[in-house]
Design an enzyme around this catalytic site. Structure first.
Site, PDB file in Angstrom:
ATOM      1  CG  ASP B 137     171.784 -12.884  29.391  1.00  5.86           C
ATOM      2  OD1 ASP B 137     171.680 -12.025  30.277  1.00  5.86           O
ATOM      3  OD2 ASP B 137     171.775 -12.604  28.172  1.00  5.86           O
ATOM      4  CG  HIS B 144     165.335  -7.203  24.488  1.00  9.00           C
ATOM      5  ND1 HIS B 144     166.076  -6.711  23.446  1.00  9.00           N
ATOM      6  CD2 HIS B 144     165.768  -8.481  24.674  1.00  9.00           C
ATOM      7  CE1 HIS B 144     166.929  -7.633  23.026  1.00  9.00           C
ATOM      8  NE2 HIS B 144     166.764  -8.720  23.753  1.00  9.00           N
ATOM      9  CG  ASP B 243     174.805 -11.178  26.523  1.00 12.11           C
ATOM     10  OD1 ASP B 243     175.832 -11.848  26.681  1.00 12.11           O
ATOM     11  OD2 ASP B 243     173.718 -11.655  26.157  1.00 12.11           O
ATOM     12  CD  GLN B 250     170.257 -14.184  19.158  1.00 10.82           C
ATOM     13  OE1 GLN B 250     170.970 -13.189  19.058  1.00 10.82           O
ATOM     14  NE2 GLN B 250     169.273 -14.256  20.038  1.00 10.82           N
ATOM     15  CE1 TYR B 254     165.688 -18.373  16.455  1.00  9.25           C
ATOM     16  CE2 TYR B 254     165.080 -18.625  18.746  1.00  9.25           C
ATOM     17  CZ  TYR B 254     164.732 -18.334  17.447  1.00  9.25           C
ATOM     18  OH  TYR B 254     163.451 -18.012  17.138  1.00  9.25           O
ATOM     19  CB  SER B 267     179.794 -11.327  28.106  1.00 10.29           C
ATOM     20  OG  SER B 267     179.352 -12.462  27.405  1.00 10.29           O
ATOM     21  CB  THR B 369     168.448  -6.391  25.937  1.00 14.10           C
ATOM     22  OG1 THR B 369     169.348  -7.347  25.415  1.00 14.10           O
ATOM     23  CG2 THR B 369     168.700  -5.041  25.306  1.00 14.10           C
TER      24      THR B 369
END
Lengths: 437, 437
Positions: B137, B144, B243, B250, B254, B267, B369
């Site tokens: 991805d 974004h 997605d 997250q 992350y 997804s 995105t």
């Protein structure tokens, strides 16, 4: 709590005499690989290591000696990859282990038939043991996380989530190869700390990472969660993993979404997968320092606490081009143990699936670099050379901060313990070639 | 520079009359999917959309009407997944497109034979178009990246590497499903900003991400690099991608290695893959603001600068449980365009392989995105609600900060342009179910 059975009995000897006292592959081990006779175009097929030999599972299947679950598992093990065998699950794999252990035992009625199914390991070549369906790399050594964190983020080495979340990220399946893999030095973007624009060219800080790999057996469907009490039923076995890393590419690219091109140019695994059951004698209690938080409930079980950890001794060696030219054997760079892992394999599996992420037979979970608490237990050059600040001097006078073209890295893993027969994982070798630039 | 040929001619009409003027699937489109008759156990097989129908490629293969490259490609398209077709490469796929376009053209000698190969789309069900070999991805919308960055890192929204490196990370293949996918709300660890310990439970900030997906066609071997001038030859086509993202999971997990469980629970992709060739009329110049750095040389080519970008209009809609109960049609949440992408598909492919990472037919590259510069062009709720600070009020009076159980998200994509026939990607629908907890 004992997970031991007759297959672990130290008194067991095999009619394959090279197995008895073999430091890697006694009858108590019985790991799986995909192999064929070297320099042929024969079909790849499953094999089981026994002493200096491989038991050819396609030939065993053709003999039709085994019955029930063991028969079905033998058929699966004769395929060109181990994914089907992995997917059969723990019960059928355990049945196969018992049947093979008995068939290879001194005095077995099957000796005469099975002698025709042996090939010398020296005459074989190996393929990937399975199609790696998805690859996830964890970060389970707190010593590695702290050491690397202090290089990448001196003010903030160990992030607040580390002691709560088994930190992991998705890796690339397509670049995983079996021992013997060679690959060109990766090319990419890097940026010097004081530069205003990035450079483009061959990686200057190429490194290895000493890891163990966990292969998923029986899978799950989307939305299904694997409880910690069931997690080990979903682990087929383990291998050695070298997660090659391009540190300069990593430093420039990794924020905010994690390592990408710094990792996906190559990863190398050992051909042999040692099964979960074979590892039973080498289990250890899972403990946390009292000052650390205990894992959340979904990552806690009595079995995991009592015997969730594994005592696997790891070592990492280098053989430079010059050493090969002078017939010098590889030199050890460091030694560590999987027992330093902050999370157990069961915790990794449970955490990975807690959100409903489907697990698939053949998924590979890397443990992350298995550095121990001591400086000479570091699982990467980044740590051994303090981010390239300090040179290592090898016995032949060569020096290294990071890897040079032609360097081969060799990793080995063994389980040794009083009262148990020593078993090994074989080794994983990978060699860095010059950049194609 | 024109990439147009007779298959793009706006004057082309099909003997499948529903195709003429069809806003998605005129004869100029011809996208591929894997389908079978609904409510059967028929073999999955490839199909090509034409108007309201699907041309069954297994039946076309059996008729043996086509020749040469088109014949080989037809056989590949009749398999249970499109990976083989993808791997044939651009030349054979182009030959198939031309042969199908001619065979479906008004007055074609093959009309009578091919009428027996049509099935109404309304009577079909769809499977994943291919086995997704690896999923990556990217993060190609600077709008974004800036908006999300300012929520996760208010002091440092757009990191210094963003304008140089096509930022990407590896995703999970096993949880990708085709339109119609449903999945339980993920469960996991989260931590409130002022809490000292994490919580465990269902995600409270579930979001979608409006993306396009790029499918790799012909692959490469380890160490091989795809030059920017050859990158589009390695792209089979594109789909719509949702997605799904668990923002609270997250935020806690992350760092430092990127999103993991926040992304890999589901997804969803559209069943139809629109080929690179079908997109030719909708190409645009790739430009950068003068104040931004120009891409490094390995990411630059004349063709990429002139026509590397794509004009694909995107929209995202919601249909809540209550809306379904009241037979209300979905309500649009936002609309954007792929043209806002900071990097072109060719640049993504070239960057991904610059280090020698092997690309495989069936690899999926998410665009990230696709938010545009305006507030109503945001491709996620995180942006539309400013991280959950602002509620959206729907036409039926319901409000949303993040998704609620039963919400379906619908994404659509179209290419429209003066002088070209409009084509569409169909749609992708996914529905959130309650957590299993």
């Amino acid at each position: 709590m004992t997970l031991l059975n007759e297959t672990h009995d130290p008194a067991r000897k095999s009619w394959v005499t090279s197995a008895n006292g073999h430091e890697q592959f006694p009858i108590q081990n019985l790991p799986f690989a995909i192999f064929r006779e070297a320099n042929t175009k024969d079909q790849w097929r499953g094999g089981v290591a026994i002493g200096d030999s491989i038991l050819d599972m396609a030939k065993v299947a053709a003999l039709n000696l085994l019955h029930g679950d063991a028969k079905r598992a033998t058929q699966a093990a004769s395929e060109t990859s181990l994914n089907t065998l992995m997917g059969l699950g723990a019960t059928q794999n355990s049945a196969l282990r018992l049947a093979l252990s008995n068939a290879l035992l001194e005095g077995s009625e099957h000796q005469a038939a099975l002698e025709s199914c042996l090939i010398a390991q020296a005459d074989a070549e190996f393929n990937m043991p399975c199609h790696v369906t998805d690859y996830t790399d964890f970060y389970t050594s707190i010593h590695h996380a702290t050491a690397v964190g202090s290089l990448f983020r001196p003010d903030n080495p160990l992030l607040p989530n580390y002691k709560w979340v088994p930190i992991g990220y998705h890796g690339r399946s397509s670049s995983i190869g079996v021992s013997g893999q060679t690959f060109p030095r990766p090319v990419g973007q890097t940026k010097k700390p004081d530069a205003s624009t990035p450079d483009f060219g061959p990686c200057q800080r190429l490194d290895y990472e000493l890891e163990m790999g966990v292969f998923i057996g029986q899978g799950t469907t989307l939305g299904q969660r694997i409880k910690i009490t069931e997690a080990e039923q979903h682990i087929f076995g383990m291998c050695i993993l070298n997660d090659w890393s391009a540190r300069d590419i990593q430093a420039w690219e990794y924020q905010p979404l994690g390592p990408f091109l710094a990792k996906n140019f190559a990863s190398t695994i050992s051909p042999w997968i040692v099964t979960t059951e074979a590892l039973a004698p080498f289990r250890e209690a899972f403990t946390r320092p009292e000052s650390d938080p205990q894992p959340l409930e979904y990552l806690t079980s009595e079995a995991n606490t009592q015997v969730g950890n594994l005592d696997i001794a790891l070592s990492c060696l280098i053989q430079t081009e010059k050493m090969r030219q002078n017939d010098q054997t590889p030199q050890q760079l460091s030694a560590s143990n999987f027992i330093h892992s902050y999370w157990t394999p069961a915790q990794l599996v449970t955490h990975h699936s807690v959100n409903g992420c489907p697990m698939t037979p053949g998924d590979l979970l890397g443990s992350g670099t298995q550095s121990g608490p001591e400086a000479d237990e570091a699982g990467s050059l980044l740590e051994l050379t303090q981010g390239g600040k300090k040179s290592l001097t090898l016995d032949n006078g060569e020096t290294r901060k990071f890897l040079e073209d032609g360097d081969a890295i060799i990793m080995r893993a063994h389980c040794r313990r009083d009262g148990a027969v020593t078993i090994g994982f074989g080794e994983v070798v990978g060699t860095l070639l010059p950049a194609v630039f």
